[in-house]
Enzyme design. Structure first.
Site, PDB file in Angstrom:
ATOM      1  N   HIS A  41     -12.319 -21.115  -6.534  1.00  0.00           N
ATOM      2  CA  HIS A  41     -13.593 -20.522  -6.961  1.00  0.00           C
ATOM      3  C   HIS A  41     -13.998 -19.390  -6.016  1.00  0.00           C
ATOM      4  O   HIS A  41     -13.889 -19.526  -4.807  1.00  0.00           O
ATOM      5  CB  HIS A  41     -14.716 -21.563  -6.895  1.00  0.00           C
ATOM      6  CG  HIS A  41     -14.687 -22.591  -7.965  1.00  0.00           C
ATOM      7  ND1 HIS A  41     -13.838 -23.677  -7.925  1.00  0.00           N
ATOM      8  CD2 HIS A  41     -15.417 -22.722  -9.090  1.00  0.00           C
ATOM      9  CE1 HIS A  41     -14.060 -24.429  -8.990  1.00  0.00           C
ATOM     10  NE2 HIS A  41     -15.013 -23.871  -9.718  1.00  0.00           N
ATOM     11  N   ASN A  47      -7.476 -23.784  -0.195  1.00  0.00           N
ATOM     12  CA  ASN A  47      -8.514 -24.228  -1.127  1.00  0.00           C
ATOM     13  C   ASN A  47      -9.172 -25.529  -0.694  1.00  0.00           C
ATOM     14  O   ASN A  47     -10.391 -25.665  -0.760  1.00  0.00           O
ATOM     15  CB  ASN A  47      -7.910 -24.371  -2.525  1.00  0.00           C
ATOM     16  CG  ASN A  47      -8.941 -24.703  -3.567  1.00  0.00           C
ATOM     17  OD1 ASN A  47      -9.178 -25.871  -3.855  1.00  0.00           O
ATOM     18  ND2 ASN A  47      -9.553 -23.686  -4.135  1.00  0.00           N
TER      19      ASN A  47
END
Length: 182
Positions: free
Chosen positions: A56, A86
Site C-alpha cells: 500500500h 512490506n
C-alpha cells in the site's frame, strides 16, 4: 500508464482519523481499479506467484471507515514490494508516521515508489508491472519541526533511511510538497 501503479499518494493524516481507523476492522480485498482505462490497470494476475507483496502507498491502517479502507486496496494504490520490506521495515515506517500524527494532531504525508533509471527495469506479471527500487514516505508537520522523509530499499534485506525532502526530491524527481519553501 507505464507503471500501472501510483506515482504518489497523499494524505492529510489526523489524530482523529487514526483513532477511527483503529476502530475499523480491516476488511478490504485487493481489486483492480475499474475507474482507470484498462491500459492503466494492474491486475491480480500480475502479482499471483510473483513472490512480491502488494504494498500500500496509503496504508489501510490510516483509513477511518470501511469505504476508504476498501479504496486503499485498489491496485491503483499498490506497488510491488518484497515481503521483507512490506511486512517489516515499511510497516515500521507506517507505524512511526501514525505515531507522529497521533502526537502532533496532524501531519501531511506523501508516499510513492522510486525507480532506478540506470538499471534495466525488472517487471512482474503479464502486465509487466515495474518493480520499484525504493519506496518513500515524506512527512510535513505544520506545527512541528518541518519536513522529513523515509527512503526504503525494496530488496530482500531492506534498509530504510531518514533524509531531507530536498534530497528525496533529487532522488525521485518528485517534490512532495511543492507549495513549501525549500
Amino acid at each position: 500508464e507505464n507503471t500501472k501503479s501510483p506515482l504518489w499518494s497523499a494524505e492529510d493524516l489526523t489524530e482523529e482519523q487514526i483513532e477511527a481507523a483503529r476502530q475499523t476492522a480491516r476488511t478490504g480485498h485487493f481489486t483492480p481499479d475499474r475507474r482507470l482505462p484498462s491500459s492503466m490497470q494492474a491486475m491480480l494476475s500480475d502479482y499471483h506467484g510473483s513472490g512480491y507483496a502488494r504494498g500500500h502507498m496509503t496504508p489501510s491502517g490510516d483509513e477511518p471507515d470501511t469505504n476508504s479502507q476498501n479504496q486503499s486496496f485498489l491496485l491503483s494504490n499498490i506497488v510491488p514490494q518484497t515481503a521483507a520490506l512490506n511486512r517489516g521495515a515499511w510497516e515500521g515506517v507506517e507505524s512511526a508516521v501514525r505515531g507522529w500524527a497521533d502526537q502532533e494532531g496532524e501531519v501531511f504525508v506523501v508516499t510513492g515508489p522510486g525507480y532506478n533509471p540506470d538499471e534495466a527495469q525488472q517487471t512482474l506479471g503479464p502486465g509487466h508491472i515495474p518493480i520499484p527500487a525504493i519506496t518513500w514516505k515524506a512527512i510535513y508537520d505544520p506545527v512541528g519541526p518541518g519536513t522529513g522523509a523515509y527512503v526504503c530499499l525494496n530488496t530482500a534485506k531492506p534498509v530504510c533511511k531518514i533524509t531531507s525532502v530536498a534530497m528525496l526530491t533529487q532522488l525521485v524527481h518528485i517534490d512532495p510538497f511543492p507549495a513549501l519553501p525549500e
